[in-house]
Design an enzyme around this catalytic site. Structure first.
Site, PDB file in Angstrom:
ATOM      1  N   GLU A 214      28.941 -10.712  46.884  1.00 57.48           N
ATOM      2  CA  GLU A 214      29.629 -11.998  46.912  1.00 57.48           C
ATOM      3  C   GLU A 214      29.663 -12.527  48.345  1.00 57.48           C
ATOM      4  O   GLU A 214      30.183 -11.853  49.242  1.00 57.48           O
ATOM      5  CB  GLU A 214      31.054 -11.829  46.360  1.00 57.48           C
ATOM      6  CG  GLU A 214      31.056 -11.506  44.868  1.00 57.48           C
ATOM      7  CD  GLU A 214      32.297 -10.761  44.407  1.00 57.48           C
ATOM      8  OE1 GLU A 214      32.265 -10.213  43.291  1.00 57.48           O
ATOM      9  OE2 GLU A 214      33.285 -10.708  45.158  1.00 57.48           O
TER      10      GLU A 214
ATOM     11  N   LEU B  55      30.882 -13.938  40.958  1.00 54.86           N
ATOM     12  CA  LEU B  55      32.062 -13.080  41.080  1.00 54.86           C
ATOM     13  C   LEU B  55      32.114 -12.118  39.910  1.00 54.86           C
ATOM     14  O   LEU B  55      32.929 -12.254  39.011  1.00 54.86           O
ATOM     15  CB  LEU B  55      33.336 -13.930  41.098  1.00 54.86           C
ATOM     16  CG  LEU B  55      33.626 -14.686  42.375  1.00 54.86           C
ATOM     17  CD1 LEU B  55      34.920 -15.483  42.215  1.00 54.86           C
ATOM     18  CD2 LEU B  55      33.767 -13.733  43.544  1.00 54.86           C
TER      19      LEU B  55
ATOM     20  N   GLU C 264      31.549  -7.980  39.692  1.00 54.62           N
ATOM     21  CA  GLU C 264      31.142  -6.669  40.218  1.00 54.62           C
ATOM     22  C   GLU C 264      30.307  -5.912  39.187  1.00 54.62           C
ATOM     23  O   GLU C 264      29.389  -5.175  39.541  1.00 54.62           O
ATOM     24  CB  GLU C 264      32.375  -5.857  40.619  1.00 54.62           C
ATOM     25  CG  GLU C 264      33.034  -6.311  41.908  1.00 54.62           C
ATOM     26  CD  GLU C 264      33.828  -7.604  41.775  1.00 54.62           C
ATOM     27  OE1 GLU C 264      34.176  -8.004  40.642  1.00 54.62           O
ATOM     28  OE2 GLU C 264      34.101  -8.233  42.816  1.00 54.62           O
TER      29      GLU C 264
ATOM     30  N   GLN D 243      33.229  -6.995  47.991  1.00 52.70           N
ATOM     31  CA  GLN D 243      33.928  -7.684  49.075  1.00 52.70           C
ATOM     32  C   GLN D 243      35.075  -6.798  49.603  1.00 52.70           C
ATOM     33  O   GLN D 243      35.291  -6.699  50.786  1.00 52.70           O
ATOM     34  CB  GLN D 243      34.470  -9.011  48.567  1.00 52.70           C
ATOM     35  CG  GLN D 243      34.639 -10.002  49.685  1.00 52.70           C
ATOM     36  CD  GLN D 243      34.702 -11.419  49.140  1.00 52.70           C
ATOM     37  OE1 GLN D 243      35.604 -11.757  48.372  1.00 52.70           O
ATOM     38  NE2 GLN D 243      33.733 -12.249  49.519  1.00 52.70           N
ATOM     39  N   PHE D 244      35.774  -6.139  48.672  1.00 54.89           N
ATOM     40  CA  PHE D 244      36.751  -5.116  49.015  1.00 54.89           C
ATOM     41  C   PHE D 244      36.517  -3.929  48.085  1.00 54.89           C
ATOM     42  O   PHE D 244      36.195  -4.126  46.906  1.00 54.89           O
ATOM     43  CB  PHE D 244      38.189  -5.636  48.837  1.00 54.89           C
ATOM     44  CG  PHE D 244      38.599  -6.609  49.906  1.00 54.89           C
ATOM     45  CD1 PHE D 244      39.271  -6.169  51.042  1.00 54.89           C
ATOM     46  CD2 PHE D 244      38.296  -7.973  49.788  1.00 54.89           C
ATOM     47  CE1 PHE D 244      39.638  -7.066  52.037  1.00 54.89           C
ATOM     48  CE2 PHE D 244      38.661  -8.863  50.786  1.00 54.89           C
ATOM     49  CZ  PHE D 244      39.336  -8.421  51.915  1.00 54.89           C
ATOM     50  N   ALA D 245      36.712  -2.759  48.618  1.00 52.34           N
ATOM     51  CA  ALA D 245      36.493  -1.551  47.824  1.00 52.34           C
ATOM     52  C   ALA D 245      37.333  -1.588  46.548  1.00 52.34           C
ATOM     53  O   ALA D 245      36.923  -1.067  45.513  1.00 52.34           O
ATOM     54  CB  ALA D 245      36.847  -0.310  48.633  1.00 52.34           C
TER      55      ALA D 245
ATOM     56  N   ILE E 235      35.926  -2.460  43.058  1.00 53.19           N
ATOM     57  CA  ILE E 235      34.915  -1.642  42.405  1.00 53.19           C
ATOM     58  C   ILE E 235      35.380  -1.187  41.025  1.00 53.19           C
ATOM     59  O   ILE E 235      34.562  -0.805  40.180  1.00 53.19           O
ATOM     60  CB  ILE E 235      34.542  -0.412  43.277  1.00 53.19           C
ATOM     61  CG1 ILE E 235      33.223   0.163  42.787  1.00 53.19           C
ATOM     62  CG2 ILE E 235      35.638   0.625  43.267  1.00 53.19           C
ATOM     63  CD1 ILE E 235      32.684   1.246  43.664  1.00 53.19           C
TER      64      ILE E 235
ATOM     65  N   HIS F 103      43.708  -5.091  48.508  1.00 53.70           N
ATOM     66  CA  HIS F 103      42.717  -5.223  49.581  1.00 53.70           C
ATOM     67  C   HIS F 103      42.826  -4.107  50.603  1.00 53.70           C
ATOM     68  O   HIS F 103      42.417  -4.266  51.740  1.00 53.70           O
ATOM     69  CB  HIS F 103      42.873  -6.577  50.288  1.00 53.70           C
ATOM     70  CG  HIS F 103      42.703  -7.745  49.389  1.00 53.70           C
ATOM     71  ND1 HIS F 103      43.742  -8.276  48.651  1.00 53.70           N
ATOM     72  CD2 HIS F 103      41.608  -8.477  49.068  1.00 53.70           C
ATOM     73  CE1 HIS F 103      43.302  -9.294  47.926  1.00 53.70           C
ATOM     74  NE2 HIS F 103      42.000  -9.438  48.159  1.00 53.70           N
TER      75      HIS F 103
END
Lengths: 477, 324
Positions: free
Chosen positions: B29, B58, B60, B82-84, B87, B127
């Site tokens: 993303e 958007l 995942e 974009q942030f773990a 996932i 985040h």
């Protein structure tokens, strides 16, 4: 209740610091009947000698470790019940275990549950006293310390601990191993050690399996008990013609190590004082019949001295203390050790009267009688020979009037009491004039660690002790 | 050598591989035109074109799914979450498909999923997480947690080369705080080989990611007390360097396991259990774990500070262990 299933007898854990034990004597041989809790063998560790009770009733079917051998804690020593063992040494003859079992079954035999463990381990008290709490901190042995101790044959309780609560850390034991005394040889049996015990006398005939009898008779051993297999010796010691070789037992090795280490550790200095025991003698003569008749104990002079020592130590915490690392340890209790000689001059053990500060004269007499008796009968538990804060030794029984005992580490002092001797003594008569009288005089020595205790302090201690004994206060004590 | 931040080192590793190997492409993303949420791929689209630096919708699930398909077809995709935290949306593609493909069908799945992870900047519960232990539990995935710029580059290249799905946890807190000399040429850092961040004799700290630096500061604080701390940076959790940990445990006999992830089920438990199983007779103290409490990561700065293990917490834990 006899067992049909084989029950293992293992080398018991005699206190946390003990990792091995030596079989000194088998009290039963293969094929003999034994009751649960009946003594099966005698073992010797570097702390105590003791008897190991049988965990179950039944026939001794296997003996796996011979007299004189030293094995690790937990090693299987013997098997009770089950099928007769296969080992070549074990007699493969009659009787069958079942025969013995039927003998034991009648109701006349008290039903005894097989104990789950061969030796009751000293359970940690739920509410630990200060002394015990201290002991716990000191005696917890981490896995790595246990391993190093066992590798180097070190008694962990003899290592000064710097960890939490006085725990021995890995660093402490490594330092000790590096700078401490050389480790004793792990094995003691010389080559071709003769069997220490003769085979038992001719066994009685076995009862017929069909005719149960109330009393379990010993089952016959078809052959002489197996000979001890020669244990590997570390290095043979040569004897010249006419000399006799005798193996050191675990206790002797322990004493040798401890005495050497104590002299290497403490700066031993001895001071002596003469005490007029007239008053104590009078009081003792008065108390003796009552003590013996009502309580079955003898108020010995040692008891009086011990009682006075405990009172005096309250004023001298350093003499009741120890050096631990860079710190001086003091405590509000007195755990008083008494050196007790074992039979035939073959050893010495120092059982400890815990919290002696809580005992009056009678209590002290009972406590000392109890531990001394159990020390001689090998009935002490390992924890009863640990945790002493001060020790009394009494070589006076043989008439000696002076001595320089060795301090029991890590304590700061040891008191010696000597023969009570009638001596011409200068006293003052009722006019204040000096006259010579006959008085019972006892010499008392204090051997102290000059690293911690200076001569003046020791002198004051002895003076106070002397005064306590010469002006014995029946009410206070 | 060139001085690079942790973030620049990641970019450099990715660029080196993309220049070297045409099969390597990036998808995520805002990784293209925008250059990535944290600017790891800034300038990449200009250099490599929009077919190798793909802005994804958007989703995942779609990102990891497409990577898995591309990898099976012979490509070497590098996905960016974009942030773990996000996932979890791709869990099924990752855990059910990618992780098991090799076992089921024999086809390798050489994908890398880059996971900006960790807290320390008031990012809150969505985040700031460190979900490495969740994936360490899944057989078939590899888990990488670099702590230094040099390792960030070398481990990323190894991850791209590796024939298995690799989760690459890059710690956001280190992105611009860490700056160090990094070789300009291509090099790899092997998986399963811990790095001795600091040699010591008295205590061992086993850790990874940003906590390596927390441990280092704590070790500095203890130096004055004469306590010498050894810090092992595991670098990769799957596989993890058991041998190095056991050797250090044998040396010091006192081990503290430190991680930023929450305590229960954290990877520290696996390490502690392994030491207890295989080095029991070398231990002189209980193994200590310092980790975040079992809660979501708080927004509030003071609460977040209380949540993430701080230098003071580690100092306290180490002191207690030293005194034990």
């Amino acid at each position: 209740m006899a067992t049909t299933e084989a029950v293992d007898v293992v080398m018991p854990q005699m206190g946390v610091s003990v990792s091995e034990g030596t079989i000194t004597k088998w009290l039963k041989q293969v094929g003999e009947q034994i009751e649960a809790d009946e003594s099966l063998l005698e073992i010797s560790t570097d702390k105590v000698d003791t008897e190991v009770p049988s965990p179950a009733s039944g026939v001794v079917t296997q003996i796996l470790v011979q007299e004189g051998e030293t094995v690790d804690v937990g090693t299987k020593l013997a098997v009770i019940g089950g099928e007769a063992g296969a080992p070549a040494e074990a007699p493969a003859a009659e009787p069958e275990p079942q025969a013995a079992e039927e003998v034991a079954q009648p109701a006349e035999t008290p039903a005894v549950e097989p104990a789950p463990q061969p030796e009751p381990e000293p359970a940690p008290a739920a509410a630990a006293s200060p002394a015990e709490a201290q002991q716990n901190g000191k005696s917890f042995v981490s896995p790595v310390v246990a391993r190093i101790a066992s590798e180097h044959n070190v008694d962990v309780s003899s290592v000064p601990g710097t960890g939490r609560g006085g725990r021995v850390t890995k660093k402490d034991i490594l330092d000790f191993v590096e700078s401490g005394p050389p480790a004793a040889p792990p094995q003691e049996a010389p080559p071709a050690a003769p069997p220490q015990e003769a085979p038992p006398a001719a066994p009685e005939p076995a009862p017929a399996p069909a005719a149960p009898e109330p009393a379990p008779a010993p089952a016959p051993a078809a052959e002489a008990p197996p000979k001890p297999s020669p244990a590997p010796a570390p290095e043979p010691v040569a004897a010249t013609a006419g000399e006799q070789l005798e193996p050191m037992n675990a206790m002797r090795r322990g004493i040798a190590e401890h005495m050497r280490r104590s002299l290497d550790t403490a700066a031993h200095v001895t001071s002596a004082i003469e005490v007029d025991m007239s008053r104590v003698v009078d009081i003792r003569n008065k108390l003796k019949p009552e003590y013996q008749k009502t309580y079955g104990v003898n108020p010995t002079y040692l008891i009086f001295v011990a009682r006075a020592v405990v009172e005096t130590l309250k004023k001298y915490p350093w003499i009741n203390g120890e050096i631990r690392g860079e710190q001086i340890v003091t405590r509000p209790w007195v755990n008083l050790g008494f050196a007790v000689e074992l039979a035939e001059g073959k050893g010495l053990i120092v059982p400890v009267v815990k919290h002696a500060e809580g005992l009056n004269l009678l209590g002290m007499a009972q406590a000392v009688t109890d531990i001394a008796e159990r020390a001689r009968n090998k009935k002490l538990t390992p924890d009863e020979v640990q945790g002493g804060t001060f020790t009394i030794t009494n070589p006076g029984g043989y008439g000696t009037f002076h001595g320089t005992p060795v301090i029991s580490q890590p304590q700061a002092g040891i008191l010696g009491t000597y023969a009570l001797v009638k001596r011409p003594w200068v006293v003052q008569d009722s006019f204040g004039k000096d006259v010579i009288a006959i008085r019972p005089i006892m010499n008392i020595t204090l051997t102290y660690d000059h690293r911690l205790v200076d001569g003046a302090l020791a002198g004051r201690f002895l003076k106070d002790l002397k005064e306590a004994l010469e002006s014995w206060d029946e009410v206070a004590y | 050598m060139a001085e690079m931040t942790y973030l620049q080192a990641i970019s450099d590793g990715l660029r080196v591989e993309m220049r070297r190997d045409k099969r390597v492409f990036v998808i995520g993303e805002d990784v293209g035109v925008y250059g990535g949420a944290f600017k790891v791929t800034l300038g990449f689209q200009e250099e490599f074109g929009s077919w190798r630096v793909i802005d994804a919708p958007l989703s995942e699930t779609a990102i990891v799914g497409s990577c898995t398909g591309a990898a099976i077809m012979g490509m070497r995709p590098v996905a960016e979450m974009q942030f773990a935290d996000f996932i979890s949306c791709a869990w099924d593609q990752l855990v059910t498909v990618a992780a098991k493909q090799r076992y089921r069908a024999g086809t390798p799945v050489p994908i890398v999923v880059r996971l900006p992870s960790g807290g320390g900047f008031s990012g809150g519960p969505f985040h700031s997480q460190n979900p490495e232990s969740s994936f360490a539990h899944i057989a078939g995935l590899k888990v990488v947690c670099p702590a230094t710029p040099e390792d960030a580059k070398g481990l990323l290249i190894t991850a791209i080369e590796d024939p298995n799905p690799v989760l690459y946890f890059e710690h956001k807190h280190l992105y611009r705080r860490l700056k160090a000399e990094v070789p300009e040429e291509r090099y790899t850092v092997p998986f399963g080989k811990a790095r001795v961040h600091r040699e010591g004799d008295d205590l061992t700290v086993v850790t990874w990611g940003a906590m390596v630096h927390t441990a280092d500061e704590a070790a500095n604080a203890l130096e004055g007390d004469g306590v010498s701390v050894e810090i092992l940076d595991l670098r990769t959790l799957i596989p993890w360097d058991k041998k190095a940990v056991l050797e250090s445990a044998e040396k010091t006999s006192k081990v503290l396991v430190l991680h930023e992830d929450t305590r229960t089920g954290g990877f520290g438990g696996e390490i502690a259990a392994t030491i207890a199983e295989e080095a029991f007779e070398n231990l002189d103290a209980p193994i200590v774990r310092i980790a975040a409490p079992d809660t979501p990561v708080p927004f509030s700065p003071p609460l977040e500070k209380a949540f993430i293990p701080q230098v003071e917490d580690v100092v306290k834990g180490l002191k207690e262990l030293a005194e034990y």
